[in-house]
Design a protein around this motif. Structure first.
Motif, PDB file in Angstrom:
ATOM      1  N   LEU A   1       1.072   4.742  -2.948  1.00 27.76           N
ATOM      2  CA  LEU A   1       0.749   6.086  -2.474  1.00 27.76           C
ATOM      3  C   LEU A   1       1.896   7.055  -2.732  1.00 27.76           C
ATOM      4  CD1 LEU A   1      -1.149   5.402   0.879  1.00 27.76           C
ATOM      5  CD2 LEU A   1      -2.071   5.852  -1.402  1.00 27.76           C
TER       6      LEU A   1
ATOM      7  N   ALA B   1       1.826   7.913  -6.373  1.00 29.10           N
ATOM      8  CA  ALA B   1       0.699   8.772  -6.739  1.00 29.10           C
ATOM      9  C   ALA B   1       0.994  10.246  -6.520  1.00 29.10           C
ATOM     10  CB  ALA B   1      -0.535   8.375  -5.929  1.00 29.10           C
TER      11      ALA B   1
ATOM     12  N   ARG C   1      -1.257   4.722   8.029  1.00 30.05           N
ATOM     13  CA  ARG C   1      -2.070   5.082   6.864  1.00 30.05           C
ATOM     14  C   ARG C   1      -3.314   5.804   7.349  1.00 30.05           C
ATOM     15  NH1 ARG C   1      -3.918   1.251   1.736  1.00 30.05           N
ATOM     16  NH2 ARG C   1      -4.930   2.944   0.569  1.00 30.05           N
TER      17      ARG C   1
ATOM     18  N   TRP D   1       0.809  -1.216   0.000  1.00 29.89           N
ATOM     19  CA  TRP D   1       0.000   0.000   0.000  1.00 29.89           C
ATOM     20  C   TRP D   1       0.848   1.274   0.000  1.00 29.89           C
ATOM     21  CZ3 TRP D   1       0.694   3.402   4.008  1.00 29.89           C
ATOM     22  CH2 TRP D   1       1.227   2.895   5.199  1.00 29.89           C
TER      23      TRP D   1
ATOM     24  N   GLY E   1       0.202  10.688  -1.275  1.00 33.49           N
ATOM     25  CA  GLY E   1      -0.955   9.889  -1.639  1.00 33.49           C
ATOM     26  C   GLY E   1      -1.904  10.631  -2.545  1.00 33.49           C
ATOM     27  N   LYS E   2      -3.195  10.390  -2.340  1.00 32.81           N
ATOM     28  CA  LYS E   2      -4.225  10.963  -3.201  1.00 32.81           C
ATOM     29  C   LYS E   2      -5.217  11.760  -2.365  1.00 32.81           C
ATOM     30  CE  LYS E   2      -4.088   6.850  -6.197  1.00 32.81           C
ATOM     31  NZ  LYS E   2      -4.895   5.724  -6.732  1.00 32.81           N
TER      32      LYS E   2
ATOM     33  N   GLY F   1      -6.597   7.062   5.360  1.00 36.87           N
ATOM     34  CA  GLY F   1      -7.287   7.135   4.085  1.00 36.87           C
ATOM     35  C   GLY F   1      -6.354   6.785   2.943  1.00 36.87           C
ATOM     36  N   SER F   2      -6.218   7.707   2.003  1.00 35.88           N
ATOM     37  CA  SER F   2      -5.349   7.489   0.847  1.00 35.88           C
ATOM     38  C   SER F   2      -4.039   8.246   0.984  1.00 35.88           C
ATOM     39  CB  SER F   2      -6.068   7.907  -0.440  1.00 35.88           C
ATOM     40  OG  SER F   2      -7.181   7.076  -0.672  1.00 35.88           O
ATOM     41  N   ARG F   3      -3.576   8.384   2.217  1.00 34.42           N
ATOM     42  CA  ARG F   3      -2.309   9.067   2.486  1.00 34.42           C
ATOM     43  C   ARG F   3      -1.428   8.208   3.380  1.00 34.42           C
ATOM     44  NH1 ARG F   3      -1.067  13.899  -0.407  1.00 34.42           N
ATOM     45  NH2 ARG F   3      -3.047  14.408  -1.386  1.00 34.42           N
TER      46      ARG F   3
END
Length: 306
Positions: A18, A21, A47, A14, A69-70, A49-51
């Motif tokens: 990220l 990204a 982690r 994961w 990340g996103k 969320g998406s970070r």
């Protein structure tokens, strides 16, 4: 409260996407760097969320990387600020690129003071230039390789495999011992840290996604290199080792790895050969290859609460 913990191999699944990204982050965000140097820099991950959140506790004190990340980074930055306050510290973000500095300046005017960390600038080179060494400015590098051709006629390079690792470990140990004798006690700490990191890289080469090349003459390894993809456009060279006494060995392994990356990853535009750590000799060597881009490194220190 953020549940930070030391990185483990399974985090790569994961964490690496990220980091990729984010665009073109500094080499410090590469998962192999975070994993292999975790003891030196006190690295821990989480982690949100998406970070990816990265906390470091080293000589410079409590610090955090930009939450790569996103999506909106504000929730992640707020969480980092709260984590720092819980430990009685202001938020300190390190290894920021120009884009992150500009974003913080716009979003939080006056909240941070910024300093430029020259020792942390990443050296980026056009992969074709390092693979071909064209032109007058790189003439000396070609000459060094010609000296190697003369002294070790018929030397070869190939992609590094698991079968090569025992020979690479032996060559690395000889390199380490010679460096200790040459550089003296003042370099002991940095050499030990580097030695520990490369041993970890070799121990976990496949799960870390590390690739490499190995150079041989008459069956004996005299140089090797290890690296990994950071983004679709950037491949990071994490480690290079070559026989100190063999003229042309370092330019040869540098060129061979560039050729390997170009053939295997045609979409890659740049080799990131990491930073120079402020070491004068290393800086001179990296500048001698005429970098196409020096990727700036900033530190942001919080000056007021929000």
């Amino acid at each position: 409260m953020i549940d930070f913990r030391p990185p483990v191999l399974g985090d790569r699944t994961w964490a690496a996407p990220l980091a990729a990204a984010e665009g073109d982050p500094l080499c410090d965000y590469s998962f192999p760097v975070l994993f292999c140097w975790q003891e030196t820099y006190g690295v821990s991950l989480a982690r949100l969320g998406s970070r990816m959140l990265v906390q470091m506790k080293a000589d410079w004190g409590l610090s955090y990387l930009w939450p790569v990340g996103k999506g909106d980074p504000i929730p992640a930055l707020d969480a980092l600020a709260e984590d720092a306050r819980r430990q009685g510290e202001p938020l300190r973000l390190i290894c920021l690129g120009q884009a992150q500095k500009d974003w913080l300046t716009r979003r939080y005017p006056g909240r941070f003071t910024f300093s430029e960390i020259r020792a942390g600038f990443d050296y980026l080179y056009d992969v074709d230039r390092l693979a071909d060494l064209p032109g007058r400015k790189l003439h000396a590098k070609r000459n060094h390789i010609h000296r190697l051709d003369e002294s070790r006629p018929g030397w070869t390079w190939a992609a590094l495999t698991e079968d090569d690792l025992p020979s690479c470990r032996a060559m690395n140990e000889a390199w380490y011992q010679k460096s200790l004798g040459r550089d003296g006690p003042e370099a002991l700490s940095s050499l030990e840290e580097d030695h520990r990191a490369i041993l970890r890289a070799m121990d976990y080469r496949e799960p870390l996604g590390l690739e490499g090349v190995v150079l041989r003459w008459q069956g004996e390894v005299f140089a090797f290199a290890l690296g990994s993809l950071l983004t679709d456009r950037v491949f990071v060279v994490h480690f290079e080792r070559a026989n100190h006494d063999l003229q042309g060995a370092y330019p040869a392994v540098n060129r061979a790895f560039a050729q390997y990356v170009r053939d295997r990853y045609p979409q890659v535009a740049y080799l990131n050969r990491e930073d120079d750590m402020g070491v004068e000799g290393l800086r001179k060597a990296k500048l001698s290859y005429r970098p196409d881009h020096l990727q700036v490194n900033f530190c942001a220190a919080e000056t007021a609460s929000v």
